[in-house]
Design an enzyme around this catalytic site. Structure first.
Site, PDB file in Angstrom:
ATOM      1  N   HIS A  95      22.926 -48.551 -36.416  1.00 13.18           N
ATOM      2  CA  HIS A  95      22.074 -49.522 -37.101  1.00 13.18           C
ATOM      3  C   HIS A  95      22.928 -50.410 -38.017  1.00 13.18           C
ATOM      4  CE1 HIS A  95      19.110 -46.031 -36.621  1.00 13.18           C
ATOM      5  NE2 HIS A  95      18.510 -47.000 -35.958  1.00 13.18           N
TER       6      HIS A  95
ATOM      7  N   GLY B 122      14.185 -46.301 -39.165  1.00 11.34           N
ATOM      8  CA  GLY B 122      14.831 -45.593 -40.272  1.00 11.34           C
ATOM      9  C   GLY B 122      15.744 -44.484 -39.789  1.00 11.34           C
TER      10      GLY B 122
ATOM     11  N   GLY C  14      19.428 -52.801 -29.837  1.00  9.19           N
ATOM     12  CA  GLY C  14      20.563 -52.053 -29.311  1.00  9.19           C
ATOM     13  C   GLY C  14      20.468 -51.841 -27.805  1.00  9.19           C
TER      14      GLY C  14
ATOM     15  N   SER D 108      19.166 -41.206 -34.191  1.00 10.85           N
ATOM     16  CA  SER D 108      18.534 -40.476 -35.293  1.00 10.85           C
ATOM     17  C   SER D 108      18.162 -39.066 -34.835  1.00 10.85           C
ATOM     18  CB  SER D 108      17.290 -41.215 -35.764  1.00 10.85           C
ATOM     19  OG  SER D 108      17.602 -42.571 -36.017  1.00 10.85           O
ATOM     20  N   ARG D 109      17.953 -38.893 -33.539  1.00 15.04           N
ATOM     21  CA  ARG D 109      17.535 -37.578 -33.023  1.00 15.04           C
ATOM     22  C   ARG D 109      18.702 -36.614 -32.863  1.00 15.04           C
ATOM     23  NH1 ARG D 109      13.450 -40.977 -30.194  1.00 15.04           N
ATOM     24  NH2 ARG D 109      11.424 -40.211 -30.865  1.00 15.04           N
TER      25      ARG D 109
ATOM     26  N   HIS E 116      21.870 -44.970 -39.120  1.00 19.90           N
ATOM     27  CA  HIS E 116      23.217 -44.446 -38.886  1.00 19.90           C
ATOM     28  C   HIS E 116      24.158 -45.624 -38.648  1.00 19.90           C
ATOM     29  CE1 HIS E 116      22.191 -45.303 -34.747  1.00 19.90           C
ATOM     30  NE2 HIS E 116      21.237 -44.391 -34.726  1.00 19.90           N
TER      31      HIS E 116
HETATM   32  P1  AMP Z   1      15.581 -46.803 -33.733  1.00 26.26           P
HETATM   33  O1  AMP Z   1      15.635 -46.730 -35.215  1.00 26.26           O
HETATM   34  O2  AMP Z   1      16.162 -45.609 -33.055  1.00 26.26           O
HETATM   35  O3  AMP Z   1      14.242 -47.216 -33.218  1.00 26.26           O
HETATM   36  O4  AMP Z   1      16.565 -47.991 -33.339  1.00 26.26           O
HETATM   37  C1  AMP Z   1      16.483 -49.251 -33.939  1.00 26.26           C
HETATM   38  C2  AMP Z   1      17.434 -50.192 -33.238  1.00 26.26           C
HETATM   39  O5  AMP Z   1      18.772 -49.707 -33.335  1.00 26.26           O
HETATM   40  C3  AMP Z   1      17.132 -50.341 -31.745  1.00 26.26           C
HETATM   41  O6  AMP Z   1      17.323 -51.691 -31.357  1.00 26.26           O
HETATM   42  C4  AMP Z   1      18.143 -49.424 -31.125  1.00 26.26           C
HETATM   43  O7  AMP Z   1      18.462 -49.767 -29.796  1.00 26.26           O
HETATM   44  C5  AMP Z   1      19.341 -49.617 -32.043  1.00 26.26           C
HETATM   45  N1  AMP Z   1      20.254 -48.473 -31.933  1.00 26.26           N
HETATM   46  C6  AMP Z   1      19.911 -47.153 -31.896  1.00 26.26           C
HETATM   47  N2  AMP Z   1      21.023 -46.389 -31.697  1.00 26.26           N
HETATM   48  C7  AMP Z   1      22.072 -47.241 -31.609  1.00 26.26           C
HETATM   49  C8  AMP Z   1      23.481 -47.066 -31.406  1.00 26.26           C
HETATM   50  N3  AMP Z   1      24.021 -45.861 -31.229  1.00 26.26           N
HETATM   51  N4  AMP Z   1      24.259 -48.161 -31.369  1.00 26.26           N
HETATM   52  C9  AMP Z   1      23.729 -49.403 -31.535  1.00 26.26           C
HETATM   53  N5  AMP Z   1      22.413 -49.638 -31.724  1.00 26.26           N
HETATM   54  C10 AMP Z   1      21.585 -48.574 -31.771  1.00 26.26           C
END
Ligand code: AMP
Length: 285
Positions: free
Chosen positions: A37, A31, A147, A186-187, A34
């Site tokens: 995602h 969640g 990602g 997200s951070r 951005h």
């Molecule tokens: P997270 O919500 O941060 O656990 O990320 C969910 C998915 O989105 C993971 O597969 C991440 O690698 C991918 N992701 C996070 N940041 C980015 C980004 N800047 N560009 C593309 N994919 C991303």
């Protein structure tokens, strides 16, 4: 777009789609969605007949003292973004629904999960592997989009699928960045204004390492790492944790760069712990 918090309903929706001859693309997230995602969801929707997004802040992948409680949660905004990107199903389970009874069985990852992020965040990749296995079990046969931003996670998930023979095809999605190079995360919302200005320093250091390999022909990985350290020191608010030149497949550090490599970096900027990486390739002399 159908939104469900029920694991059985999520499974059933995807199973129905497959029975109707539709292919399923899955994008697991925590969640606080951005544009990174969104790009991944758009790709899943383009390449598959049904794009499913999961939103679950997985307690198992956070260590003691990490930001599980503070992790940003805003389901309303996330649902709008997911729908605009083309999601057909969103699965947003509660912790109880995912881990009703505290789990006795988890998925452990050795070797490559013990380095880099795994060394700084003990148990992190076991938590990731466990939740991803559960999500894959609920989703059934699909293409899963991960990602490159979380490069080590991508490599761990590929091994998870291979080693456990899971019926999933893993696709890597390129990192989406701000105009100044900062990888969307997200951070990033933990960053104050001055920290935000310096945070892209991690990416600039990766680019300095990539230039050393690709433009200056540097093969000695220690010199490349030194170049990255030097670049990070220009941003005093960035506290480097590690910078490394590794093999793209098993993430072992390399001594001499030849052919494709991956440059990894991690650091703290204020309250945010940020990671990033780029590919670099040394052409034969
Ligand atoms: P997270 O919500 O941060 O656990 O990320 C969910 C998915 O989105 C993971 O597969 C991440 O690698 C991918 N992701 C996070 N940041 C980015 C980004 N800047 N560009 C593309 N994919 C991303």
């Amino acid at each position: 777009m159908i939104v469900t918090s029920q694991p059985s309903e999520f499974s059933e929706l995807l199973e129905q789609a497959r029975r109707a001859g539709r292919t399923v693309g899955l994008h697991p997230t925590m969640g606080a969605l951005h544009a990174g995602h969104a790009a991944n969801v758009r790709r899943a929707a383009l390449e598959c007949d049904l794009a499913a997004v999961t939103i679950f802040v997985n307690p198992l992948q956070f260590g003691p003292g990490e930001d599980f409680e503070a992790y940003p949660r805003d389901l309303g905004v996330d649902l709008e973004l997911a729908e605009a990107a083309g999601a057909g199903v969103v699965f947003c389970p509660s912790t109880e629904a995912m881990y009703g009874r505290s789990p006795l069985v988890t998925v452990g990852v050795k070797g490559l999960a013990e380095r880099w992020e795994g060394a700084r965040r003990p148990g992190h990749f076991d938590g990731v592997a466990t939740v991803v296995t559960k999500l894959f079990a609920l989703a059934g046969p699909c293409t899963a989009y991960f990602g490159e931003k979380d490069y080590q996670q991508l490599v761990v998930v590929r091994r998870l699928v291979e080693d456990l023979s899971l019926p999933v095809r893993v696709e890597a999605c390129p990192t989406v960045r701000e105009a100044d190079g900062l990888a969307l995360s997200s951070r990033n919302r933990y960053l104050g204004p001055e920290e935000r200005e310096e945070a892209p320093g991690l990416y600039w250091a990766l680019l300095a390492g990539k230039r050393a390999i690709e433009e200056q022909g540097v093969a000695d990985a220690a010199l490349v790492v030194e170049e990255m350290h030097r670049a990070v020191r220009r941003q005093p608010l960035v506290e480097l944790e590690y910078a490394a030149v590794v093999s793209p497949e098993d993430l072992e550090p390399v001594d001499e760069v030849s052919g494709p490599a991956r440059l990894l970096i991690a650091g703290r900027v204020g309250l945010a712990r940020l990671i990033d990486n780029v590919a670099a390739e040394k052409e034969d002399a």
